[in-house]
Motif scaffolding. Structure first.
Motif, PDB file in Angstrom:
ATOM      1  N   MET A  94     -28.656  -2.479 -29.221  1.00 16.42           N
ATOM      2  CA  MET A  94     -29.133  -3.581 -30.021  1.00 16.42           C
ATOM      3  C   MET A  94     -29.000  -3.198 -31.496  1.00 16.42           C
ATOM      4  O   MET A  94     -29.448  -2.131 -31.906  1.00 16.42           O
ATOM      5  CB  MET A  94     -30.590  -3.871 -29.659  1.00 16.42           C
ATOM      6  N   SER A  95     -28.402  -4.056 -32.272  1.00 13.81           N
ATOM      7  CA  SER A  95     -28.198  -3.718 -33.677  1.00 13.81           C
ATOM      8  C   SER A  95     -29.495  -3.914 -34.467  1.00 13.81           C
ATOM      9  O   SER A  95     -30.404  -4.626 -34.043  1.00 13.81           O
ATOM     10  CB  SER A  95     -27.092  -4.580 -34.275  1.00 13.81           C
ATOM     11  N   MET A  96     -29.549  -3.284 -35.605  1.00 12.11           N
ATOM     12  CA  MET A  96     -30.746  -3.367 -36.440  1.00 12.11           C
ATOM     13  C   MET A  96     -30.943  -4.790 -36.978  1.00 12.11           C
ATOM     14  O   MET A  96     -32.077  -5.204 -37.214  1.00 12.11           O
ATOM     15  CB  MET A  96     -30.655  -2.386 -37.601  1.00 12.11           C
ATOM     16  N   LEU A  97     -29.872  -5.529 -37.140  1.00 16.69           N
ATOM     17  CA  LEU A  97     -30.005  -6.901 -37.617  1.00 16.69           C
ATOM     18  C   LEU A  97     -30.737  -7.761 -36.588  1.00 16.69           C
ATOM     19  O   LEU A  97     -31.606  -8.554 -36.944  1.00 16.69           O
ATOM     20  CB  LEU A  97     -28.640  -7.500 -37.938  1.00 16.69           C
ATOM     21  N   SER A  98     -30.415  -7.594 -35.319  1.00 20.52           N
ATOM     22  CA  SER A  98     -31.110  -8.375 -34.291  1.00 20.52           C
ATOM     23  C   SER A  98     -32.566  -7.945 -34.164  1.00 20.52           C
ATOM     24  O   SER A  98     -33.436  -8.780 -33.890  1.00 20.52           O
ATOM     25  CB  SER A  98     -30.386  -8.258 -32.950  1.00 20.52           C
ATOM     26  N   VAL A  99     -32.858  -6.668 -34.382  1.00 23.97           N
ATOM     27  CA  VAL A  99     -34.250  -6.211 -34.390  1.00 23.97           C
ATOM     28  C   VAL A  99     -34.998  -6.854 -35.552  1.00 23.97           C
ATOM     29  O   VAL A  99     -36.135  -7.323 -35.396  1.00 23.97           O
ATOM     30  CB  VAL A  99     -34.320  -4.670 -34.471  1.00 23.97           C
TER      31      VAL A  99
END
Length: 60
Positions: A1-6
């Protein structure tokens, strides 16, 4: 999971927690006490969103 989605998920959780906290503060029946710490959830999710955004920008 990318940091942008987090970061996006944490920001959405922040919005939900703020709406829930607003509803709690403006309830009609004072005797109906909730058990969720909405203010703490909002602050924690805002912190996660800020850090995730910073890590995402640093990794680009």
């Amino acid at each position: 999971m990318s940091m942008l989605s987090v970061a996006i998920t944490a920001a959405a959780l922040f919005g939900v927690a703020e709406v829930a906290n607003w509803r709690r503060n403006n309830r009609h029946d004072v005797e109906e006490v909730g058990f969720m710490p909405w203010r703490g959830i909002a602050l924690a999710s805002a912190a996660v969103a800020l850090f995730a955004t910073a890590f995402w920008l640093a990794g680009r």
